[in-house]
Scaffold this motif. Sequence first.
Motif, PDB file in Angstrom:
ATOM      1  N   MET A  78     -36.759   1.936 -28.750  1.00  0.00           N
ATOM      2  CA  MET A  78     -36.740   1.372 -27.509  1.00  0.00           C
ATOM      3  C   MET A  78     -37.868   0.292 -27.988  1.00  0.00           C
ATOM      4  N   LEU A  79     -38.149  -0.896 -27.458  1.00  0.00           N
ATOM      5  CA  LEU A  79     -37.987  -1.818 -27.606  1.00  0.00           C
ATOM      6  C   LEU A  79     -38.587  -2.892 -26.551  1.00  0.00           C
ATOM      7  N   GLY A  80     -38.662  -2.642 -25.835  1.00  0.00           N
ATOM      8  CA  GLY A  80     -39.020  -2.441 -23.767  1.00  0.00           C
ATOM      9  C   GLY A  80     -38.076  -1.959 -22.626  1.00  0.00           C
ATOM     10  N   ALA A  81     -37.959  -2.074 -21.414  1.00  0.00           N
ATOM     11  CA  ALA A  81     -36.822  -1.790 -20.657  1.00  0.00           C
ATOM     12  C   ALA A  81     -35.903  -2.235 -20.290  1.00  0.00           C
ATOM     13  N   PHE A  82     -34.944  -1.380 -20.741  1.00  0.00           N
ATOM     14  CA  PHE A  82     -33.550  -1.340 -20.370  1.00  0.00           C
ATOM     15  C   PHE A  82     -33.198  -1.467 -22.000  1.00  0.00           C
ATOM     16  N   THR A  83     -33.853  -2.117 -23.282  1.00  0.00           N
ATOM     17  CA  THR A  83     -33.695  -2.641 -24.058  1.00  0.00           C
ATOM     18  C   THR A  83     -33.990  -1.960 -25.842  1.00  0.00           C
ATOM     19  N   THR A  84     -32.612  -1.366 -26.243  1.00  0.00           N
ATOM     20  CA  THR A  84     -33.192  -0.966 -27.261  1.00  0.00           C
ATOM     21  C   THR A  84     -33.266  -1.837 -29.296  1.00  0.00           C
ATOM     22  N   ALA A  85     -32.675  -1.592 -29.908  1.00  0.00           N
ATOM     23  CA  ALA A  85     -32.966  -1.287 -31.547  1.00  0.00           C
ATOM     24  C   ALA A  85     -31.240  -1.645 -31.485  1.00  0.00           C
TER      25      ALA A  85
ATOM     26  N   ALA B  68     -32.062   3.683 -22.033  1.00  0.00           N
ATOM     27  CA  ALA B  68     -33.341   2.927 -22.144  1.00  0.00           C
ATOM     28  C   ALA B  68     -34.183   2.061 -20.820  1.00  0.00           C
ATOM     29  N   ASP B  69     -33.705   2.969 -19.511  1.00  0.00           N
ATOM     30  CA  ASP B  69     -34.552   3.254 -18.995  1.00  0.00           C
ATOM     31  C   ASP B  69     -36.158   3.743 -18.620  1.00  0.00           C
ATOM     32  N   PRO B  70     -37.306   3.418 -18.091  1.00  0.00           N
ATOM     33  CA  PRO B  70     -38.251   3.582 -18.750  1.00  0.00           C
ATOM     34  C   PRO B  70     -38.608   5.194 -17.982  1.00  0.00           C
TER      35      PRO B  70
END
Length: 280
Positions: free
Chosen positions: A153-160, A119-121
Motif C-alpha cells: 500500500m503506497l497511500g490511500a487507495f493506491t497500491t503497487a 486499499a482503503d486505509p
Amino acid sequence: MKAARFDYLRPASVDEAVAALAAGEGMAKAMGGGQSLGPMLNLRLAQPAQLVDLRAIAALRDCTSLPDAEVLGAGVTHAAIEDGKVPDPSRGLMPWVARGIAYRAVRNRGTLGGSLAHADPAADWISVMAVLDATCIVAGAAGTRRVAQPDWMLGAFTTALADDEVLAAVSIPRLGPAARWSYYKVNRKTGEFAEAIAAFVADPARGVCRAVIGAVDGPPHVVGDAAALAAALAAGHGEDLAETELRAAGLLPGNYEYQVHAVALRRAALALAEFKEPHP
Ligand SMILES: Cc1cc2nc3c(=O)[nH]c(=O)nc-3n(C[C@H](O)[C@H](O)[C@H](O)COP(=O)(O)OP(=O)(O)OC[C@H]3O[C@@H](n4cnc5c(N)ncnc54)[C@H](O)[C@@H]3O)c2cc1C
C-alpha cells in the motif's frame, strides 16, 4: 445515478484477465466482488471503458498450504474466511476480523484481494495483512511477482499494482502454536469501516512481536518490535512509547484521531495480554 456505459468481460483465467487489462491501456478495471467498485461505478467515480469481472476465475479461489504459510486466492470471500471454508494461518484472527466486516451480504461477495487492491486505509484486511506480514502475489504479462506488505500500500487507495496486473493470491505466514493476537477496531456500530484500528501479533516460535496502527491517512503503521510497547501499555503505562508510534503513524497529540487511536492501541495491548485460545 447509474454507471456510465462500459464493456463487460468475464474471463475464465488469470492470463485472459491480464491480457484484457493490458489491452485496455489504463481504461480497463478488474472487478473482484464489486462491493467497493459497484458504488464507485454508480457514482461515476470510476468510469472504465472495460470491466474485467474476475469472478469466473476458479483459480483465484484456490488455497495452498506451504510448510510455513497459507496461500489464499485473491478471490476468497470474507464469508469464506468467516465460515472457516479456507485454511486459517492466523489462529482465529482472520475469521474473527471477517465477522466484523460490513454485513453478511457484503461479506458473501467482497473478496480478500478486492479489499487489498482497493486499499482503503480504514478497511480491515489492509491492517490485518500488515500485522501478519503477508506477501501479495501479483500476476502480470511477464509472470508473477511478490510484493511484501510494507511495499504493497503506497497511500490511500493506491497500491503497487499496475493497471495491467491482477492480485492473484496472498501468502500469509502461519502463526506458531503459542502465538497470540489482538485486534481492536473502533467504529460506531458493528460492521462499519474503522475510525481506528490497532492490532498485535506475538509469535514466540518465530521471535515476532509486531503491532499495527491502522485506519490512518495512509498505509497502516507497522511496529516491527512491539514487545516493549505491548508490555508497557498492558501494565498501565507506556504513553511515551505509544506517542512515538502514534506520531509515526501521522497522528498528532491533542486531536480526536490521536485520542481514538491511542485508546485502540491500549485496548489491543490489554487484549493481547489477556489472549485466550480461540475456539475451533
Ligand atoms: C456497506 C459496506 C460496508 C463495508 N464495510 C467494510 C468494513 O467494515 N471493513 C472493510 O474492510 N471493508 C468494508 N467494506 C468493503 C468490502 O469489504 C469490499 O468487499 C472490499 O473493499 C472490496 O472487495 P471487492 O472484492 O468487492 O472488490 P471490488 O469492489 O470488486 O474492487 C475494489 C477495487 O479493487 C480492484 N480489484 C478487485 N479485485 C482485484 C484483483 N484480484 N486484482 C486487481 N485488482 C482488483 C478493483 O479494480 C477495484 O479498484 C464495506 C463495503 C460496503 C458496501
